[in-house]
Design a protein around this motif. Structure first.
Motif, PDB file in Angstrom:
ATOM      1  N   ASN A   2     -17.953  -9.001   1.753  1.00  0.00           N
ATOM      2  CA  ASN A   2     -17.207  -9.175   3.274  1.00  0.00           C
ATOM      3  C   ASN A   2     -15.260  -9.171   2.531  1.00  0.00           C
ATOM      4  O   ASN A   2     -15.468  -9.543   1.525  1.00  0.00           O
ATOM      5  CB  ASN A   2     -16.895 -10.522   3.418  1.00  0.00           C
ATOM      6  N   ALA A   3     -14.688  -8.179   3.199  1.00  0.00           N
ATOM      7  CA  ALA A   3     -13.233  -7.880   3.149  1.00  0.00           C
ATOM      8  C   ALA A   3     -12.643  -8.884   2.788  1.00  0.00           C
ATOM      9  O   ALA A   3     -11.991  -8.189   1.510  1.00  0.00           O
ATOM     10  CB  ALA A   3     -12.654  -7.654   4.303  1.00  0.00           C
ATOM     11  N   VAL A   4     -13.104  -9.905   3.209  1.00  0.00           N
ATOM     12  CA  VAL A   4     -12.165 -11.440   2.562  1.00  0.00           C
ATOM     13  C   VAL A   4     -12.327 -12.175   1.933  1.00  0.00           C
ATOM     14  O   VAL A   4     -11.173 -12.178   1.241  1.00  0.00           O
ATOM     15  CB  VAL A   4     -12.498 -12.479   4.108  1.00  0.00           C
ATOM     16  N   ASP A   5     -13.928 -11.877   1.314  1.00  0.00           N
ATOM     17  CA  ASP A   5     -14.403 -12.492  -0.314  1.00  0.00           C
ATOM     18  C   ASP A   5     -13.615 -11.166  -1.258  1.00  0.00           C
ATOM     19  O   ASP A   5     -12.675 -11.826  -2.828  1.00  0.00           O
ATOM     20  CB  ASP A   5     -15.709 -11.790   0.040  1.00  0.00           C
TER      21      ASP A   5
ATOM     22  N   SER B  20     -13.785   7.134   2.483  1.00  0.00           N
ATOM     23  CA  SER B  20     -12.181   6.675   2.540  1.00  0.00           C
ATOM     24  C   SER B  20     -12.734   5.950   4.085  1.00  0.00           C
ATOM     25  O   SER B  20     -12.352   4.591   5.006  1.00  0.00           O
ATOM     26  CB  SER B  20     -11.619   7.316   2.545  1.00  0.00           C
ATOM     27  N   TRP B  26     -15.165  -0.518   7.017  1.00  0.00           N
ATOM     28  CA  TRP B  26     -15.905  -1.134   6.654  1.00  0.00           C
ATOM     29  C   TRP B  26     -15.537  -2.570   6.870  1.00  0.00           C
ATOM     30  O   TRP B  26     -14.884  -3.827   7.313  1.00  0.00           O
ATOM     31  CB  TRP B  26     -16.520  -1.734   5.123  1.00  0.00           C
ATOM     32  N   LEU B  27     -13.477  -2.286   6.166  1.00  0.00           N
ATOM     33  CA  LEU B  27     -13.024  -3.314   5.656  1.00  0.00           C
ATOM     34  C   LEU B  27     -12.540  -4.146   7.530  1.00  0.00           C
ATOM     35  O   LEU B  27     -12.147  -4.969   7.358  1.00  0.00           O
ATOM     36  CB  LEU B  27     -11.604  -2.828   5.870  1.00  0.00           C
ATOM     37  N   SER B  30     -15.857  -5.802   8.278  1.00  0.00           N
ATOM     38  CA  SER B  30     -15.081  -7.368   8.196  1.00  0.00           C
ATOM     39  C   SER B  30     -14.631  -8.395   8.320  1.00  0.00           C
ATOM     40  O   SER B  30     -14.833  -9.330   8.664  1.00  0.00           O
ATOM     41  CB  SER B  30     -15.672  -7.210   6.733  1.00  0.00           C
ATOM     42  N   ILE B  31     -13.626  -7.945   8.843  1.00  0.00           N
ATOM     43  CA  ILE B  31     -12.404  -8.510   9.177  1.00  0.00           C
ATOM     44  C   ILE B  31     -12.180  -9.482  10.753  1.00  0.00           C
ATOM     45  O   ILE B  31     -12.585 -10.633  10.916  1.00  0.00           O
ATOM     46  CB  ILE B  31     -11.000  -8.057   9.438  1.00  0.00           C
ATOM     47  N   ALA B  34     -17.356 -10.114  10.808  1.00  0.00           N
ATOM     48  CA  ALA B  34     -17.985 -10.777  10.623  1.00  0.00           C
ATOM     49  C   ALA B  34     -17.385 -11.970  10.064  1.00  0.00           C
ATOM     50  O   ALA B  34     -16.117 -12.861   9.965  1.00  0.00           O
ATOM     51  CB  ALA B  34     -18.756 -10.386   9.228  1.00  0.00           C
ATOM     52  N   ALA B  35     -17.923 -12.552   9.779  1.00  0.00           N
ATOM     53  CA  ALA B  35     -17.699 -14.631   9.250  1.00  0.00           C
ATOM     54  C   ALA B  35     -17.244 -14.667   8.111  1.00  0.00           C
ATOM     55  O   ALA B  35     -18.190 -14.250   6.862  1.00  0.00           O
ATOM     56  CB  ALA B  35     -18.499 -15.519   9.663  1.00  0.00           C
ATOM     57  N   GLY B  36     -15.686 -15.140   8.039  1.00  0.00           N
ATOM     58  CA  GLY B  36     -14.972 -15.359   6.374  1.00  0.00           C
ATOM     59  C   GLY B  36     -16.099 -16.126   5.740  1.00  0.00           C
ATOM     60  O   GLY B  36     -16.821 -17.213   5.872  1.00  0.00           O
ATOM     61  N   GLY B  37     -16.785 -15.609   4.138  1.00  0.00           N
ATOM     62  CA  GLY B  37     -16.782 -16.656   3.309  1.00  0.00           C
ATOM     63  C   GLY B  37     -16.735 -17.630   2.331  1.00  0.00           C
ATOM     64  O   GLY B  37     -15.314 -18.290   3.318  1.00  0.00           O
TER      65      GLY B  37
END
Lengths: 208, 296
Positions: A2-5, B20, B26-27, B30-31, B34-37
């Motif tokens: 994940n980008a945040v990780d 690129s 993806w950046l 996931s921001i 997708a839920a942050g880890g």
């Protein structure tokens, strides 16, 4: 992942962060610059493109010294209006013997890549020394000192040619030997005029 | 179009570019989606309740990046960019300019041909064409011959007066423009000596005043000068030898200027414009330059 990780990992590890920054900022150069440098037709002389003779070479160095490329470009872009005004558009191979190239990025004065032969030597000389003697409303500065100094005052022409030969300019030993004689008695302005007169579309048929 | 050095570099460019784009996708995915880890350790707290990541990333930022992404993908599909792939439009810079030149030719070619073949009088009657001719003159001729065609610096001929060194007939003027001219007057000082030069200078002045008959230098003039400038001094446009009897004098009317011409010679040069100007432009210039002058 994940980008945040990833972000957390990067901002807590400065070595990794530095590497990441270098990597991202290098991508543009890796895509745009690196393949161009290795592209043959950008670095090999185009048909008819010859290395400069000693007089033109000194003239070119004077062109650089006096900052001519600050106000004059040397690239006719492939646009209808430019081709109609200046002549055939500039090609990459024409700059193979230009180190550094003098394409310029600003036109306070006109483009000069096709100026050779348009005016006479006499006019170019008068215009360089005192532009307003022939073009009353010109805003170009005069360069009167060009008439006062010898073209190769420090006798460096052979060293210049040898340096360029090391970079791949095909000067023969005989050409280098004869260079000082070609410059004997010439003032700086003569060399600069010779250089300006050499700025023409390459004559493809003249290639041996 | 310029060819790339090898398929390796073509692949290199494509992989880095597409990579690129995927990275950017993806950046933002996931921001925003997708839920942050979970954090292993809680982030520090500032000012009582301020923590990192408390607010979602701004939405304008999402649209900015997403928009750039979409535009990049569309661009790379249409135009050259991905290595050797030329894009769906098959566009190239060289192709673009040759297409434009072709279109220019189709649109203006017949008209320009018409002008190139028209009678000079017809061209002169059209004020717009004459304005074009003057612009062509300003761009190509004026810096030497002057913006009023008045000549300059006692070196570049006046084109507005009646005197023409190489002839003022349209065909002669056209030849001067198309092929240029190279005047060759040799210097006579070494061959004749100072005294003769002085006498010939005086004779030339006398020719201008119409008092040359019986002048002591007449014999020398006939021997050395008359072959080009004519026995009566009226010149020869074939050789670019100017008329010495009229009022016009390119290098100046003074005895000093005339003396210098005789002693050192003159090598006036007109560059050829046949490569630089096309038939239409030359025709317009000829019409404009040889127009009947209005008496002032």
């Amino acid at each position: 992942m994940n980008a945040v990780d990833l972000h957390r990992k990067l901002e807590r590890n400065s070595g990794l962060l530095i590497f990441g920054i270098l990597l991202v900022s290098a991508i543009g150069g890796l895509v745009q610059v690196l393949p161009s440098v290795l592209q043959d037709d950008l670095v090999t002389p185009g048909p008819g493109t010859q290395p400069y003779g000693p007089v033109e070479l000194i003239g070119r160095d004077l062109y650089i010294r006096e900052g001519c490329s600050t106000c004059h470009s040397q690239q006719v872009r492939p646009l209808l209006a430019e081709v109609k005004r200046y002549g055939p558009y500039s090609k990459a191979g024409e700059s193979a013997y230009d180190r550094p190239f003098l394409w310029g990025s600003k036109r306070t004065g006109p483009d000069l890549h096709r100026i050779g032969g348009k005016y006479t030597d006499l006019w170019q000389r008068m215009h360089l020394l005192d532009p307003r003697s022939v073009v009353p409303d010109s805003i170009m500065p005069g360069y009167p000192w060009l008439a006062e100094r010898a073209a190769d005052a420090d006798g460096s022409i052979q060293a210049r040619m040898r340096a360029l030969r090391r970079l791949g300019h095909p000067y023969t030993e005989a050409e280098i030997e004869a260079a000082p004689a070609a410059l004997a008695g010439l003032a700086e302005v003569d060399a600069l005029v010779a250089y300006l007169q050499s700025l023409r579309p390459p004559n493809a048929e003249a290639t041996p | 179009m310029a060819e790339l050095p090898s398929t390796f570099w073509s692949g290199w460019i494509s992989v880095l570019t597409v990579g690129s784009l995927i990275g950017v996708f993806w950046l933002i995915y996931s921001i925003y989606f997708a839920a942050g880890g979970e954090e292993e350790e809680p982030s520090p707290v500032w000012d009582g309740n301020l923590r990192e990541g408390e607010h979602p990333a701004p939405l304008w930022w999402f649209w900015l990046i997403f928009g750039s992404l979409v535009i990049s993908v569309i661009y790379l599909m249409l135009y050259p960019g991905l290595g050797a792939f030329r894009g769906a439009l098959n566009w190239s810079q060289g192709g673009e300019i040759s297409q434009r030149l072709e279109r220019y030719q189709t649109e203006f070619g017949p008209l320009r041909r018409l002008v190139a073949e028209a009678q000079l009088d017809t061209l002169r009657e059209d004020a717009k064409l004459m304005a074009s001719a003057q612009r062509i003159y300003d761009r190509n001729c004026a810096v030497c011959h002057g913006y009023e065609a008045q000549g300059q610096a006692n070196l570049f001929p006046n084109l507005a007066d009646a005197a023409w060194q190489w002839g003022g007939e349209p065909a002669q003027v056209e030849h001067s423009i198309r092929h240029g001219r190279q005047a060759v007057m040799v210097g006579w000082e070494a061959a004749l000596g100072e005294q003769a030069i002085d006498q010939l200078t005086d004779y030339t002045l006398a020719l201008g005043n119409g008092t040359a008959a019986g002048h002591p230098a007449e014999g020398q003039y006939m021997q050395f000068c008359a072959a080009c400038h004519g026995a009566d001094g009226s010149g020869n446009p074939q050789l670019g030898a100017p008329n010495l009897t009229d009022d016009a004098s390119l290098y100046g009317q003074s005895a000093a200027a005339i003396r210098q011409s005789i002693a050192q010679g003159r090598n006036g040069e007109m560059p050829a414009f046949g490569e630089r100007l096309d038939d239409t432009q030359i025709r317009l210039l000829v019409a404009w330059l040889t127009r009947p002058t209005t008496p002032e």
